[in-house]
Scaffold this motif. Structure first.
Motif, PDB file in Angstrom:
ATOM      1  N   VAL A  18       0.442  -5.115   6.994  1.00 26.78           N
ATOM      2  CA  VAL A  18       0.230  -3.801   6.403  1.00 26.78           C
ATOM      3  C   VAL A  18       1.379  -3.527   5.444  1.00 26.78           C
ATOM      4  O   VAL A  18       2.552  -3.682   5.805  1.00 26.78           O
ATOM      5  CB  VAL A  18       0.174  -2.709   7.492  1.00 26.78           C
ATOM      6  N   SER A  20       3.158  -0.632   3.060  1.00 29.61           N
ATOM      7  CA  SER A  20       3.244   0.810   2.848  1.00 29.61           C
ATOM      8  C   SER A  20       4.181   1.092   1.688  1.00 29.61           C
ATOM      9  O   SER A  20       5.271   0.512   1.602  1.00 29.61           O
ATOM     10  CB  SER A  20       3.757   1.513   4.112  1.00 29.61           C
ATOM     11  N   ILE A  28       2.514   8.587   1.807  1.00 31.57           N
ATOM     12  CA  ILE A  28       2.535   7.141   1.974  1.00 31.57           C
ATOM     13  C   ILE A  28       1.155   6.545   1.682  1.00 31.57           C
ATOM     14  O   ILE A  28       0.143   7.042   2.137  1.00 31.57           O
ATOM     15  CB  ILE A  28       2.949   6.758   3.416  1.00 31.57           C
ATOM     16  N   SER A  29       1.159   5.457   0.927  1.00 29.79           N
ATOM     17  CA  SER A  29      -0.044   4.672   0.658  1.00 29.79           C
ATOM     18  C   SER A  29       0.058   3.385   1.463  1.00 29.79           C
ATOM     19  O   SER A  29       1.087   2.711   1.423  1.00 29.79           O
ATOM     20  CB  SER A  29      -0.132   4.351  -0.842  1.00 29.79           C
ATOM     21  N   THR A  30      -1.001   3.062   2.185  1.00 37.35           N
ATOM     22  CA  THR A  30      -0.996   1.890   3.050  1.00 37.35           C
ATOM     23  C   THR A  30      -2.220   1.032   2.783  1.00 37.35           C
ATOM     24  O   THR A  30      -3.305   1.554   2.550  1.00 37.35           O
ATOM     25  CB  THR A  30      -0.999   2.334   4.532  1.00 37.35           C
ATOM     26  N   SER A  31      -2.037  -0.281   2.786  1.00 39.44           N
ATOM     27  CA  SER A  31      -3.179  -1.191   2.721  1.00 39.44           C
ATOM     28  C   SER A  31      -2.810  -2.497   3.416  1.00 39.44           C
ATOM     29  O   SER A  31      -1.678  -2.690   3.858  1.00 39.44           O
ATOM     30  CB  SER A  31      -3.646  -1.399   1.283  1.00 39.44           C
ATOM     31  N   LYS A  58      -1.241  -0.975  -5.892  1.00 38.01           N
ATOM     32  CA  LYS A  58       0.015  -1.510  -5.347  1.00 38.01           C
ATOM     33  C   LYS A  58       0.914  -2.035  -6.458  1.00 38.01           C
ATOM     34  O   LYS A  58       2.104  -1.749  -6.483  1.00 38.01           O
ATOM     35  CB  LYS A  58      -0.273  -2.624  -4.324  1.00 38.01           C
ATOM     36  N   ASN A  69       7.442  -1.330   2.610  1.00 39.14           N
ATOM     37  CA  ASN A  69       7.540  -1.688   4.013  1.00 39.14           C
ATOM     38  C   ASN A  69       6.370  -2.616   4.304  1.00 39.14           C
ATOM     39  O   ASN A  69       5.228  -2.289   3.974  1.00 39.14           O
ATOM     40  CB  ASN A  69       7.462  -0.438   4.901  1.00 39.14           C
TER      41      ASN A  69
END
Length: 147
Positions: A18, A20, A28-31, A58, A69
């Motif tokens: 993951v 972040s 926060i943007s997470t993928s 991203k 992260n």
């Protein structure tokens, strides 16, 4: 920094991780990405590396704010790496002409546990998608793996 637990967990999950990032507004943007440990092509530091599409959020976000992260988990064990990202790809030219972007992308793919039957086809797809190599240099490593 000791990245052996990260290496072990990445290997157990085929690099499934993951990522972040901080958005401009502070949220926060997470993928999810497939990542592996690989030496930075410029300074030789061990990094967490993955590839992103050229038009991806991203890549655009990391080019503005390189803080990232990367977290991997296997069962209840997890490890996170915080650091700054360097981008190398068609939209983010390498600092040296001697850096071979297709070879970097192949190395990252292999480090994340990937294999391919036709590397020419792989290179063609990566070029068409303007894939960029992302190298996160660890500033902090933490988690519960190995405890």
């Amino acid at each position: 920094m000791n990245l052996e637990q990260m290496r072990r967990l990445l290997g157990a999950e085929h690099g499934l991780s993951v990522i972040s990032l901080a958005r401009r507004d502070g949220t926060i943007s997470t993928s999810v990405v497939n990542a592996g440990l690989i030496e930075h092509p410029v300074n030789g530091t061990t990094t967490v590396a993955f590839a992103v599409r050229g038009e991806s959020y991203k890549r655009r976000r990391l080019s503005v704010d390189p803080r990232a992260n990367v977290t991997v988990r296997v069962g209840w064990e997890w490890q996170a790496v915080e650091g700054t990202a360097d981008l190398i790809g068609p939209l983010d030219p390498p600092p040296s002409a001697s850096i071979d972007v297709p070879a970097l992308l192949r190395d990252i793919f292999r480090a994340a546990g990937g294999a391919h039957d036709d590397w020419d086809e792989y290179d063609r797809v990566m070029a068409a998608e303007q894939r960029t190599a992302v190298f996160v240099t660890p500033a902090r490593v933490y988690g519960n793996a190995g405890t």
